[in-house]
Design an enzyme around this catalytic site. Structure first.
Site, PDB file in Angstrom:
ATOM      1  N   TYR A   1       0.576  -1.225  -0.287  1.00  8.62           N
ATOM      2  CA  TYR A   1      -0.216  -0.044   0.410  1.00  8.62           C
ATOM      3  C   TYR A   1       0.932   1.555  -0.492  1.00  8.62           C
ATOM      4  CZ  TYR A   1      -3.535  -3.004   0.964  1.00  8.62           C
ATOM      5  OH  TYR A   1      -4.232  -4.304   0.954  1.00  8.62           O
TER       6      TYR A   1
ATOM      7  N   HIS B   1      -8.849   2.045  -5.928  1.00  8.48           N
ATOM      8  CA  HIS B   1      -7.755   0.954  -4.604  1.00  8.48           C
ATOM      9  C   HIS B   1      -6.487   1.212  -4.998  1.00  8.48           C
ATOM     10  CE1 HIS B   1     -10.877  -1.302  -4.481  1.00  8.48           C
ATOM     11  NE2 HIS B   1     -11.914  -1.251  -5.399  1.00  8.48           N
TER      12      HIS B   1
HETATM   13  C1  DQA Z   1      -7.688  -2.075  -1.273  1.00  6.59           C
HETATM   14  C2  DQA Z   1      -7.177  -3.361  -2.152  1.00  6.59           C
HETATM   15  C3  DQA Z   1      -8.673  -4.679  -1.261  1.00  6.59           C
HETATM   16  O1  DQA Z   1      -9.099  -5.141  -1.891  1.00  6.59           O
HETATM   17  C4  DQA Z   1      -8.141  -4.226   0.839  1.00  6.59           C
HETATM   18  O2  DQA Z   1      -9.261  -4.857   1.232  1.00  6.59           O
HETATM   19  C5  DQA Z   1      -8.123  -2.695   1.118  1.00  6.59           C
HETATM   20  C6  DQA Z   1      -7.943  -1.656   0.467  1.00  6.59           C
HETATM   21  C7  DQA Z   1      -6.534  -1.284  -1.992  1.00  6.59           C
HETATM   22  O3  DQA Z   1      -7.027  -0.137  -1.478  1.00  6.59           O
HETATM   23  O4  DQA Z   1      -5.285  -1.457  -2.563  1.00  6.59           O
HETATM   24  O5  DQA Z   1      -8.497  -2.867   2.045  1.00  6.59           O
HETATM   25  O6  DQA Z   1      -9.208  -1.148  -1.256  1.00  6.59           O
END
Ligand code: DQA
Length: 163
Positions: free
Chosen positions: A39, A117
Site C-alpha cells: 500500500y 484501490h
Molecule cells: C484495497 C484493496 C482491498 O482488497 C483491501 O482489502 C484493502 C485496500 C486497496 O486500496 O488496494 O483494504 O482497497
C-alpha cells in the site's frame, strides 16, 4: 446596493463550485505503516492534504471520511445525498468484496462515484478480484498507489465543473 448588503456579500465567501466526498474504508487509517510493500508509505493525512489543496485551487471543497465500520460509511453516504455532494471518490477497502449494503447506499443517493484501490486488486488473491462497486462506478482506478486518488479527483473536478 445598501451598506448592509454590501457588507454581507464581502463577508460571505462564494459557494464552492463543487463538493467532493472521499470515503475510505476499514484499515486505511493505517496507511503508511500497513503492509507498505503493498500500500506504500503515503499516509491518509498526506493523501487528504494533497486532495484538499488541489480541490481548493479549483474552487472545490474536498472532504474526507474514514471509518472501520460499515454502518458509519453507509450513514455518511446517506448524508451526502442531502448535503449537495456532487461526486464521491471511494476506496471501500475490505468492504469492496463484501458490502451489498454500501453498494445499495450509493445507488440510493445516486451520486456519481469513482472507485479507487491503491493496489491492483486483479493481481492479488482471487477473492479480491470481485467488487460490489465497479459495475455502477463512473470509473475504477487500481494499482496506481496514492496517485490513484489524485487521478480520481482530476476526473471528479472535470466532471463536476465542466458538465
Ligand atoms: C484495497 C484493496 C482491498 O482488497 C483491501 O482489502 C484493502 C485496500 C486497496 O486500496 O488496494 O483494504 O482497497
Amino acid at each position: 446596493m445598501t451598506q448592509s448588503k454590501r457588507k454581507k456579500s464581502a463577508e460571505t465567501p462564494p459557494p464552492p463550485k463543487a463538493r467532493v466526498l472521499v470515503l475510505h474504508g476499514p484499515n486505511l487509517n493505517l496507511l503508511g505503516v500497513r503492509e507498505p510493500e503493498i500500500y506504500g508509505h503515503t499516509t491518509l493525512s498526506d493523501i487528504h492534504a494533497a486532495m484538499d489543496a488541489r480541490g481548493r485551487a479549483a474552487g472545490a471543497v474536498v472532504e474526507s471520511f474514514q471509518s472501520n465500520h460499515e454502518g458509519q460509511l453507509i450513514d455518511r453516504i446517506q448524508a451526502a445525498g442531502s448535503e449537495g455532494v456532487d461526486f464521491i471518490i471511494i476506496n471501500p477497502a475490505g468492504y469492496t468484496h463484501t458490502s451489498v449494503a454500501m453498494r445499495d447506499a450509493l445507488a440510493a443517493v445516486a451520486i456519481p462515484y469513482v472507485e479507487v484501490h491503491l493496489s491492483n486488486i486483479h493481481a492479488r488473491e482471487p477473492f479480491r478480484h470481485h467488487s460490489y462497486f465497479s459495475d455502477r462506478a463512473a470509473g475504477v482506478i487500481c494499482g496506481l498507489g496514492a496517485y490513484g486518488y489524485m487521478a480520481a479527483l482530476e476526473f471528479a473536478l472535470s466532471h463536476t465543473l465542466h458538465t
